[in-house]
Design an enzyme around this catalytic site. Sequence first.
Site, PDB file in Angstrom:
ATOM      1  N   CYS A  85       1.182  -1.163   0.194  1.00 61.36           N
ATOM      2  CA  CYS A  85      -0.198  -0.232   0.033  1.00 61.36           C
ATOM      3  C   CYS A  85       1.273   1.304  -0.057  1.00 61.36           C
ATOM      4  O   CYS A  85       0.699   2.254  -1.243  1.00 61.36           O
ATOM      5  CB  CYS A  85      -1.291  -0.193   1.377  1.00 61.36           C
ATOM      6  SG  CYS A  85      -2.185  -1.796   0.829  1.00 61.36           S
TER       7      CYS A  85
HETATM    8  C1  UGA Z   1      -1.262   0.542   4.796  1.00 60.97           C
HETATM    9  C2  UGA Z   1      -2.540   1.139   6.437  1.00 60.97           C
HETATM   10  O1  UGA Z   1      -1.437   1.550   8.064  1.00 60.97           O
HETATM   11  C3  UGA Z   1      -3.263   0.392   6.526  1.00 60.97           C
HETATM   12  O2  UGA Z   1      -4.136   2.130   7.200  1.00 60.97           O
HETATM   13  C4  UGA Z   1      -4.104   1.019   4.837  1.00 60.97           C
HETATM   14  O3  UGA Z   1      -5.372   0.533   4.767  1.00 60.97           O
HETATM   15  C5  UGA Z   1      -3.250  -0.377   4.355  1.00 60.97           C
HETATM   16  O4  UGA Z   1      -1.647  -0.049   4.252  1.00 60.97           O
HETATM   17  C6  UGA Z   1      -3.661  -0.161   3.226  1.00 60.97           C
HETATM   18  O5  UGA Z   1      -3.745   1.027   2.173  1.00 60.97           O
HETATM   19  O6  UGA Z   1      -4.333  -1.422   2.446  1.00 60.97           O
HETATM   20  P1  UGA Z   1      -0.743  -2.401   6.041  1.00 60.97           P
HETATM   21  O7  UGA Z   1       0.543  -1.881   4.427  1.00 60.97           O
HETATM   22  O8  UGA Z   1      -1.088  -3.501   5.808  1.00 60.97           O
HETATM   23  O9  UGA Z   1      -1.816  -1.449   5.965  1.00 60.97           O
HETATM   24  O10 UGA Z   1       0.926  -1.912   6.950  1.00 60.97           O
HETATM   25  P2  UGA Z   1       1.608  -0.719   7.810  1.00 60.97           P
HETATM   26  O11 UGA Z   1       1.043  -1.658   9.182  1.00 60.97           O
HETATM   27  O12 UGA Z   1       0.707   0.565   7.680  1.00 60.97           O
HETATM   28  O13 UGA Z   1       2.751  -1.215   7.536  1.00 60.97           O
HETATM   29  C7  UGA Z   1       3.622  -0.448   6.961  1.00 60.97           C
HETATM   30  C8  UGA Z   1       4.996  -0.640   6.549  1.00 60.97           C
HETATM   31  O14 UGA Z   1       5.419   0.703   7.169  1.00 60.97           O
HETATM   32  C9  UGA Z   1       5.625  -1.428   6.848  1.00 60.97           C
HETATM   33  O15 UGA Z   1       6.756  -1.878   6.311  1.00 60.97           O
HETATM   34  C10 UGA Z   1       5.991  -0.814   8.678  1.00 60.97           C
HETATM   35  O16 UGA Z   1       7.125  -2.049   8.928  1.00 60.97           O
HETATM   36  C11 UGA Z   1       6.328  -0.246   8.490  1.00 60.97           C
HETATM   37  N1  UGA Z   1       6.285   0.736   9.899  1.00 60.97           N
HETATM   38  C12 UGA Z   1       5.304   0.766  10.218  1.00 60.97           C
HETATM   39  C13 UGA Z   1       7.368   1.694   9.601  1.00 60.97           C
HETATM   40  O17 UGA Z   1       8.672   1.391   9.403  1.00 60.97           O
HETATM   41  N2  UGA Z   1       7.263   2.224  11.199  1.00 60.97           N
HETATM   42  C14 UGA Z   1       5.952   2.155  11.829  1.00 60.97           C
HETATM   43  O18 UGA Z   1       6.141   3.683  12.880  1.00 60.97           O
HETATM   44  C15 UGA Z   1       4.604   1.675  11.626  1.00 60.97           C
END
Ligand code: UGA
Length: 422
Positions: A264
Site C-alpha cells: 500500500c
Molecule cells: C497500510 C495502512 O496502515 C492501512 O491503514 C491501510 O488500510 C493499508 O495500508 C492499505 O492501504 O490497504 P499495511 O500496509 O498493512 O497498512 O501495513 P502498516 O502496518 O501500515 O505498515 C506498513 C509499513 O510501514 C511496514 O513496512 C512497517 O514496518 C512500516 N512502519 C509502520 C514503520 O516503518 N514505522 C511505523 O511506525 C509504522
Amino acid sequence: MKISILGTGYVGAVTGACFAELGNDVVFVDIYPAKLDMIRTGRSPIFEPGLDELLTKNLDRISATTDTDMAIRETSVTFICVGTPSNPDGSIDLRFIESASRDIGQVLKEKDGWHTVVVKSTVVSGTTLGSVRSALEAASGKVAFRDFGLASNPEFLKEGSALADVFSPDRIVIGAEDPRSQEVLESLYDSFDCPKLVVAIPVAEMIKYVSNAFLATKISFANEIGNLCKTMGLDTAEVFAGVGLDARINPAFFRSGIGFGGSCFPKDVRALIAQAEAAGVPPKILSSVVAVNEVQPLRLVALLKKHLPDLKGKRIGVLGLSFKPDTDDIRESRAIPITEELLKEGASVIAYDPLAIESFRRLYPDSTYAASAEDLIKTADAVLLTTEWKEFEALDYTGKIVIDGRRVPKAAVGSIYEGVCW
Ligand code: UGA
C-alpha cells in the site's frame, strides 16, 4: 443484505468475511477456482490471523463462484475489491477495475431493480466517477444514479490486524452521490459506533490516499530525524515518545527503522505523486518521502560495513523477510533492497522468516534459507534484523554482530550491536 465481492485478494477476502459475520449473505467471485475452493471450506486464500475462523464460522452465509453473472444477478450490492497495481511510471493501473466494471455493466444490462456498485479497491480520486462510471454505463446502456448507484467505501485495514481494524474502525468513509447508495452503505454499517463520514465520491477516494500518504510521511520523517539522532547519540524513540504526546501530533507510526514496505504505502504514495504531476503540481514532500524510504534500508548495510568492511564471502543473516510481522507478504519488503545490496557486495546471504521464506525463495533461489532463526544466528558472521517478529525477541544474540533495522531490544546483547537510528 445480499452482497457480491469481486476479487478475493486481501481486501476482498477480509471485507466479505466481515460482512458475513455482520449477518449478510456474501458471494465471493474470483477467476481462480483454487481460491474459491479454499473459501468454500472455510480457509482464507491469504494469510491473516483469525480469518479462517471467521470464514468457517459464517460458512452458511458464504458462497464462492467464478460466475460473475450469477453473483451479480443474485445480489443487490457489489463491492469491487480487485487489485490496483502500478504502471512503470508509478501511476495507477486501472485495468482490473475497468474490466470488473465492464463485467458488472454487462449483467446490469439485463438485471431489473436497483443495484449499488461500491468501489472498495484503492483508486485515485476521480476513478469511480470517471473510468468506473464510463465502463458501467457503456456496458449496461444504463445511466448511473438513475438506474443503478455508485459509491466509494475505502478500507483502512492493516495486514496482520485486519479483523480488529474492520470491527473497531477509527471512522467509516462513505462516498455516495445518490441517496439510495448512501442508504445501502449506512444500513450495512448501522451497528458500528464510530464517526461515519458521508462525502462526495472523489473526496472519499482522496481521504484514503491522503491517509496512507500522511502515515508514510510520518515514517520517513521519523527516519530522517532518527538518522540525525543517531549521529548525536540520542535515542530517537525517546524523542518521538515526547513528540507524540502532543495531541496535535499523535504517537502512532513514528517508529524509525529501515522504512515502509507492503502493498500500500509505496504504491499509493507513488500514485499520488503521479496524479499531482499530471495535474501540474509536482509534490516536493511526497517525493522526499519516497527518496528517504529508498535509502533508509541501505543504511543497514553501510552500518554493517563499519564492522565488516569487506563483505565478500561473508555469511550475512537477514532475519525477517516479510514487510512487517504477522504476514507472509513480501511486497516491497525492505529485506529486498538489503539483500540486493549484500549480493552486490559479494556477501553470501542466509535468510529466515517464520512465514515468508517460500515467497522470498522465488526472488532469490540461490540464497541459503535457515531452518530456524536459531540456526541463522549460529551460522551467520553477522545478523541484520529486518522484521520485528515477536519470536526474534526470544533469541540469544550473545557474541554476534547485530545490526538492527527494527528495534529488537533483546538483540542489544550482541558483541557489536547497532541500531539503524539509535
Ligand atoms: C497500510 C495502512 O496502515 C492501512 O491503514 C491501510 O488500510 C493499508 O495500508 C492499505 O492501504 O490497504 P499495511 O500496509 O498493512 O497498512 O501495513 P502498516 O502496518 O501500515 O505498515 C506498513 C509499513 O510501514 C511496514 O513496512 C512497517 O514496518 C512500516 N512502519 C509502520 C514503520 O516503518 N514505522 C511505523 O511506525 C509504522
